[in-house]
Design an enzyme around this catalytic site. Structure first.
Site, PDB file in Angstrom:
ATOM      1  CG  HIS A 214       0.353   9.308  -6.768  1.00  8.58           C
ATOM      2  ND1 HIS A 214      -0.722   9.689  -6.000  1.00  8.58           N
ATOM      3  CD2 HIS A 214       0.220   9.994  -7.926  1.00  8.58           C
ATOM      4  CE1 HIS A 214      -1.461  10.553  -6.667  1.00  8.58           C
ATOM      5  NE2 HIS A 214      -0.911  10.767  -7.841  1.00  8.58           N
TER       6      HIS A 214
ATOM      7  CG  HIS B 247       0.605   6.593  -0.481  1.00  2.00           C
ATOM      8  ND1 HIS B 247      -0.448   7.335  -0.972  1.00  2.00           N
ATOM      9  CD2 HIS B 247       0.118   5.950   0.624  1.00  2.00           C
ATOM     10  CE1 HIS B 247      -1.508   7.163  -0.212  1.00  2.00           C
ATOM     11  NE2 HIS B 247      -1.192   6.321   0.759  1.00  2.00           N
TER      12      HIS B 247
ATOM     13  CG  HIS C  67      -1.710   1.244   1.417  1.00  5.92           C
ATOM     14  ND1 HIS C  67      -3.027   1.349   1.035  1.00  5.92           N
ATOM     15  CD2 HIS C  67      -1.378   2.462   1.938  1.00  5.92           C
ATOM     16  CE1 HIS C  67      -3.468   2.568   1.306  1.00  5.92           C
ATOM     17  NE2 HIS C  67      -2.484   3.268   1.854  1.00  5.92           N
ATOM     18  CD  GLU C  68       1.748   3.810   3.668  1.00  2.96           C
ATOM     19  OE1 GLU C  68       2.101   4.856   3.094  1.00  2.96           O
ATOM     20  OE2 GLU C  68       0.682   3.714   4.311  1.00  2.96           O
TER      21      GLU C  68
END
Length: 679
Positions: free
Chosen positions: A475, A472, A468-469
């Protein structure tokens, strides 16, 4: 101090603009903040001092170029204060927080600057700007207007007071929470009290005790959410209860670290500020500049999900109750442990037995990095020659498929007393063409560190969190924009979780899982039948997971839908009433965060915005369907997702970017199916 002696006064000469951590000392921060404040205010004064009519070139471009010293020191300092705090950083943050609020107000409430931006906004169709430049004017005008730039001088003075008070109170909330979390770490005298934990977990608990001078004992440090990941494995019910009791007592024990008065004061001030700015509630103020637009839209979505989630949780609870002797009831500290038993019965899946397949280094290199290489063609090379802000933080250089540099990725995996709870991504530098800046991003997690020589075996949830991290981080790395305002993950808050949630899908994607899920001792791959059972169990316990999340999201909304005329005096009573009102007052399913340790909403920038996770998950679930329909882990799919969504950063409306990628608006049905809410 000579200017050249402060590393923040000029851009870093290290690869990708990595801050020169080996040179940075505590004494550098305050002078850099002071210079940063002064320089940016002087740069803004120069913009508004000109007699020339406003143009994009004489207003927006110098505004975007302003504040570079302040940006450099702020990125480094706030990363340090959250991941490796000290008495010095704690004190300085409390000092700097209101100064930053005042500085931001000095710019956003500058009437002459607002007049120039408003003039450009009124003449947008005449300016002949490209799409990104036009959007820059639109965003500045919207943000300045919402920030109170149109208020009279008396109103602005009141607003400045609110902003400075709130910055001080939210900083104090975070510091109290970190201190109380450390104080409430649970000490056990014997390994028998921690029966059920694996060798790595026991090693981590012994290491945590040794670091506190408690040789021979075991310390369980708390995580940010209510539930601790080790509750699933602990067989001693009394030990589970002690950990849960410690977790839930954060911020309510009286004394210096009690957060109850802060919760009341923060929400009161936010409500008063919202009324000053023309909104009935803080939730209305916040959502006005998000994709949701109104708190009613948020309430409609959450209200649609809550009854079904609560119903499913009660059904799950009945299954768990059958695991207990007559006369005993399922309690909050039992849920994860009993769920493991029921999961094993129904699906023959034991998460604890999976940990040997989730060795951290293998997960990182052969899972997280491997999926990114397959999908986007990027490669990762560790750079031990580059010094990070902490010895445990590792630096990797990221390159595109053609060998060109993309940026730096820093991973800080382990928990420590100086690190706040949870997991997050921070930028240290962010790409923009205007400033010719590169990219360096940080992922912070809180995995217990085993003793030297012991492997780091991740839980299922910790593995998911790393994927998940890293979403980020991708992105932040992929964004290619002209203007600093749109760099990296600078998007609407209820969109920012979307790319990270999408990246979670690769954790269990067959080609990825097969590549990294290898037993750390035997070298055997995770058996396919276990993988199949794992997939069969994907929807299991979703009633609990959705309910605990929605309880927190609706609690956040409840606190921020009070008006300036409402009087709230009792935090616990307000919580109880808010949860009862939406049918999520099941004692066995407490909110993921209670108010006094709800860092997201009272210190983390998600105030009235914790709904963002499930709001973004609508897009996420719809995107997973797209990948499945189009062949999954293919380079062409990665290129489309990168170029049309991740790569645009904040330079266009996110829902417009989504439509460009998907060909239509997102549909909610995939989310309802994923969470078992479709019936």
């Amino acid at each position: 101090m000579a200017d050249t002696s402060n590393p923040f006064f000029s851009p870093s000469t290290l690869p990708y603009g990595l801050p020169p951590f080996a040179e940075i000392r505590d004494e550098h921060y305050r002078p850099a903040f002071e210079r940063g404040f002064a320089e940016q205010l002087a740069e803004v004064d120069a913009i508004v001092a000109t007699d020339a009519s406003p143009t994009f070139e004489n207003t927006m471009l110098p505004l975007e170029r302003s504040g570079q010293v302040l940006q450099r020191v702020a990125e480094v300092f706030f990363n340090k204060s959250s991941s490796d705090s000290t008495d010095f950083t704690n004190a300085l943050e409390e000092e700097i927080a209101p100064q930053l609020a005042a500085h931001s107000d000095a710019i956003r409430l500058n009437p002459r600057l607002y007049e120039r931006i408003a003039d450009l906004h009124a003449r947008l169709d005449e300016l002949g700007l490209d799409a990104e430049s036009r959007y820059l004017v639109e965003r500045y005008y919207a943000e300045f207007t919402l920030a109170g730039a149109g208020l009279d001088e008396a109103g602005k003075e009141r607003l400045r007071g609110y902003n400075q008070q709130l910055s001080t109170l939210t900083t104090r909330f975070e510091k109290n929470l970190l201190a109380d979390t450390n104080d409430l770490a649970v000490v056990f005298d014997t390994a028998e009290e921690l029966a059920g934990l694996g060798e790595g977990e026991l090693s981590a608990a012994a290491q945590a005790a040794a670091e506190r001078g408690l040789e021979g004992k075991y310390v369980v440090t708390l995580v940010l959410p209510t539930g601790h990941p080790w509750l699933a494995d602990l067989t001693n019910r009394a030990s589970r209860e002690r950990i849960m009791a410690a977790s839930r007592s954060r911020g309510i024990r009286g004394g210096d670290n009690d957060n109850r008065d802060l919760v009341l004061e923060i929400t009161r001030l936010r409500a008063e500020r919202a009324r000053l700015l023309g909104f009935d509630t803080h939730a209305a103020y916040v959502t006005a500049d998000e994709t949701a637009r109104t708190p009613e839209a948020v309430a409609d979505m959450l209200g649609r999900l809550a009854p079904a989630a609560a119903r499913n949780a009660r059904t799950e609870q009945a299954d768990l109750q059958r695991q207990l002797p007559d006369g005993e009831n399922v309690e909050a500290w039992d849920w994860a442990h009993l769920t493991g038993k029921v999961r094993a019965e129904k699906f023959d899946v034991d998460f604890a037995a999976m940990r040997p397949y989730f060795e951290a280094e293998r997960v990182l290199r052969d899972g997280v990095f491997y999926a990114a290489t397959r999908l986007y063609g990027i490669t990762f090379t560790e750079r031990p020659d580059l010094v990070a802000y902490h010895p445990e933080a590792r630096v990797f250089e990221v390159r595109n498929e053609d060998g060109s540099g993309l940026g730096l990725y820093i991973l800080d995996l382990y928990t420590r007393d100086s690190k706040r709870g949870g997991a997050w991504m921070n930028p240290l530098t962010a790409q923009s063409d205007l400033l010719d800046t590169p990219t360096a991003v940080v992922n912070n997690l809180n995995v217990p560190k085993p003793a030297a020589g012991e492997p780091t075996l991740l839980t299922y949830d910790e593995t998911n969190t790393l994927f998940h991290e890293f979403g980020h981080a991708l992105h932040g790395l992929f964004a290619r924009v002209t203007y600093p305002k749109f760099a990296g993950t600078n998007v609407f808050r209820d969109f920012v979780e979307f790319p990270s949630q999408v990246n979670e899908m690769w954790m269990l994607w067959p080609e990825v899982l097969e590549n990294y899920a290898v037993h750390y001792v035997t070298g055997e791959r995770m058996p396919q039948d276990l993988v199949d059972r794992l997939h069969a169990a994907e929807g299991f316990n979703e009633g609990f997971a959705t309910s605990e999340y929605l309880a927190a999201a609706l609690l956040d909304q409840a606190w921020h839908r009070i008006t300036a005329d409402d009087e709230v005096t009792d935090v616990a009573a307000f919580e109880a009433d808010a949860l009862a009102a939406v049918g999520l007052d099941n004692p066995a399913v407490p909110p993921r965060y209670a108010s006094t340790y709800f860092a997201h909403t009272f210190s983390g920038g998600y105030d009235a915005g914790y709904y963002s996770y499930i709001w973004s998950e609508v897009l996420d679930a719809d995107t997973v369907e797209w990948f499945r329909e189009n062949g999954g882990l293919l380079r062409e799919n990665g290129d489309r997702f990168r170029n049309r969504l991740l790569g645009v950063g904040g330079s266009k409306d996110p829902l417009e970017a989504y439509r460009d990628f998907r060909g239509r608006d997102a549909e909610i049905e995939p989310l309802l199916k994923r969470r078992g809410l479709d019936n």
